[in-house]
Design a protein around this motif. Structure first.
Motif, short mmCIF file in Angstrom:
data_model
loop_
_atom_site.label_atom_id
_atom_site.label_comp_id
_atom_site.label_asym_id
_atom_site.label_seq_id
_atom_site.Cartn_x
_atom_site.Cartn_y
_atom_site.Cartn_z
N UNK A 157 1.14 -6.73 4.57
CA UNK A 157 2.20 -6.62 3.57
C UNK A 157 1.70 -6.91 2.16
N UNK A 158 0.73 -7.81 2.04
CA UNK A 158 0.12 -8.13 0.75
C UNK A 158 -1.35 -7.76 0.82
N UNK A 159 -1.80 -6.91 -0.08
CA UNK A 159 -3.15 -6.36 -0.04
C UNK A 159 -3.88 -6.76 -1.32
N UNK A 160 -5.09 -7.29 -1.16
CA UNK A 160 -5.94 -7.59 -2.29
C UNK A 160 -7.00 -6.52 -2.46
N UNK A 161 -7.01 -5.85 -3.60
CA UNK A 161 -7.98 -4.79 -3.87
C UNK A 161 -9.20 -5.42 -4.54
N UNK A 162 -10.32 -5.43 -3.85
CA UNK A 162 -11.54 -6.06 -4.34
C UNK A 162 -12.40 -5.03 -5.07
N UNK A 210 -4.68 -8.84 3.79
CA UNK A 210 -5.88 -8.06 4.06
C UNK A 210 -6.47 -7.63 2.71
N UNK A 211 -7.79 -7.48 2.68
CA UNK A 211 -8.48 -7.03 1.47
C UNK A 211 -9.03 -5.63 1.70
N UNK A 212 -9.05 -4.84 0.62
CA UNK A 212 -9.67 -3.51 0.65
C UNK A 212 -10.78 -3.50 -0.38
N UNK A 213 -11.99 -3.19 0.04
CA UNK A 213 -13.17 -3.27 -0.81
C UNK A 213 -13.50 -1.91 -1.39
N UNK A 214 -13.61 -1.84 -2.72
CA UNK A 214 -14.01 -0.62 -3.41
C UNK A 214 -15.48 -0.79 -3.80
N UNK A 230 -9.26 -10.25 6.82
CA UNK A 230 -10.02 -9.05 7.13
C UNK A 230 -10.27 -8.22 5.88
N UNK A 231 -11.44 -7.55 5.82
CA UNK A 231 -11.79 -6.67 4.71
C UNK A 231 -11.94 -5.25 5.25
N UNK A 232 -11.19 -4.31 4.68
CA UNK A 232 -11.26 -2.91 5.09
C UNK A 232 -11.75 -2.09 3.90
N UNK A 234 -11.28 1.73 1.56
CA UNK A 234 -10.19 2.62 1.15
C UNK A 234 -9.86 3.68 2.20
N UNK A 235 -10.86 4.18 2.91
CA UNK A 235 -10.55 5.24 3.89
C UNK A 235 -9.82 4.66 5.09
N UNK A 236 -10.07 3.39 5.44
CA UNK A 236 -9.33 2.78 6.54
C UNK A 236 -7.89 2.48 6.11
N UNK A 237 -7.69 2.19 4.84
CA UNK A 237 -6.35 1.98 4.34
C UNK A 237 -5.53 3.26 4.40
N UNK A 238 -6.17 4.39 4.17
CA UNK A 238 -5.47 5.70 4.23
C UNK A 238 -5.58 6.35 5.60
N UNK A 239 -6.31 5.70 6.51
CA UNK A 239 -6.55 6.26 7.85
C UNK A 239 -7.21 7.62 7.77
#
Length: 354
Positions: A157-162, A210-214, A230-232, A234-239
């Motif tokens: 629900x809350x995503x940190x964009x790294x 969850x974090x999403x790493x750019x 967990x760190x995912x 961008x492509x996993x965030x968009x599936x």
């Protein structure tokens, strides 16, 4: 890299070309098999010799070539350019008629290939062990882990964009794209410039699910088992199984337009495969610009200026420990005094006090 000149030095590791060719023949006994040969960059120097062993026997084999940077000129209709590899597909149906043979150990590079070209069967040859095998979900544990992270991203629900890179071309565009995507999905997002992530840095943001790493495509698949969250990617965030985030931008091959918003009452319910709870999957309209409610307002200074309290600040206020406080001007000045002597486990004066 879009801002600095780069010199690529990959190194060279030894490869038993004859044993690799034997493993290839065992995995592909049919001589008319359509196979694309990929390799780790440290074994690229031996691909020419391997090609001499296999091409006379396999007329439909294709060897990829390592290229540094983005090649100049337009991409041909059947040409593949990904992960610094380039090869031309000759089959009329495209790459889906080919199998993939990877020379290298199991790792992030192989996982990236399998996720991107997920319709192609994969085999690999490990030069260290001298063994070849067919790659499957039961064999490749790294691939199973990435598919699990896709489900975790749906629950967040809350995503940190790294922001893990400031040099890869297009990182600002993908940051804006991710923020817009999360806003439409009804998820709260925070952008954090951390450089190289580590567990100590990210443990300070407990409110993030969850974090999403750019970062660049070769360093995006980060093992987050030691991290608090967990760190995912961008492509996993968009599936979407594309590890190069530029493929997700408008005009690229994997860009998908956001569907129209759906009211919550008309949304199809969805059940999490991890928690078993029902979650919302519909897209909502972005919030319109309006004054925040009174409960989210606070006095900023003596001028009675109002400032909005962010959800992250509210979470910080609820913590029992909020970090070191300087308390400037509040600590009285005192002279230096003699402190304790010894080590923390047994100071010299502790025995006298007892």
């Amino acid at each position: 890299c879009g801002k600095l000149p780069v010199l690529h030095i990959f190194g060279q590791q030894p490869l038993d070309v004859r044993r690799c060719a034997e493993a290839f023949r065992e995995l592909y006994p049919e001589r008319q098999s359509r196979v694309v040969v990929l390799s780790d960059v440290v074994y690229a120097h031996a691909m020419g010799e391997l090609e001499q062993h296999l091409c006379p026997e396999y007329p439909n084999i294709i060897f990829s070539r390592v290229v540094c940077g983005d090649p100049a000129g337009p991409t041909l209709p059947r040409e593949e350019r990904r992960f610094g590899r380039q090869f031309l597909v000759e089959a009329p149906e495209g790459l889906q008629d080919y199998a993939m043979f990877y020379v290298g150990a199991e790792g992030l590079a192989l996982t990236s290939f399998m996720l991107t070209w997920n319709r192609c069967p994969f085999s690999s040859f490990n030069p260290t062990t001298g063994c070849g095998r067919r790659e499957t979900l039961n064999v490749n544990r790294a691939l199973m882990r990435r598919l699990y992270l896709v489900e975790r991203a749906r629950d967040a629900r809350v995503v940190g964009v790294l922001v893990g890179t400031l040099g890869v071309l297009g990182y600002l565009s993908v940051l804006q794209h991710l923020r817009e995507l999360l806003r439409h999905a009804g998820k709260r997002s925070y952008t954090l410039a951390v450089g190289k992530p580590n567990p100590a840095k990210l443990a300070n943001f407990q409110e993030v699910d969850i974090f999403v790493l750019v970062a660049c495509a070769q360093n995006s698949l980060l093992d987050s088992s030691d991290f608090y969250r967990t760190i995912v990617t961008p492509y996993e965030l968009e599936r979407n199984y594309f590890t190069d985030f530029r493929d997700l931008l408008p005009g690229a091959c994997a860009h998908v337009e956001l569907p129209p918003s759906v009211p919550a009452v008309e949304a199809v319910p969805d059940i999490s495969l991890i928690t078993g709870e029902m979650r919302s999957t519909h897209l909502c309209d972005p919030p319109t610009s309006q004054l925040p409610p009174n409960t989210a307002l606070a006095c900023r200074d003596q001028t009675r200026a109002l400032a909005e309290i962010s959800p992250a600040a509210s979470f910080l206020e609820s913590r029992s420990w909020r970090g070191l406080e300087q308390q400037l001007g509040q600590t009285p000045v005192s002279k230096a005094v003699q402190g304790r002597r010894g080590i923390a486990i047994a100071y010299e004066d502790e025995g006298c006090e007892q």
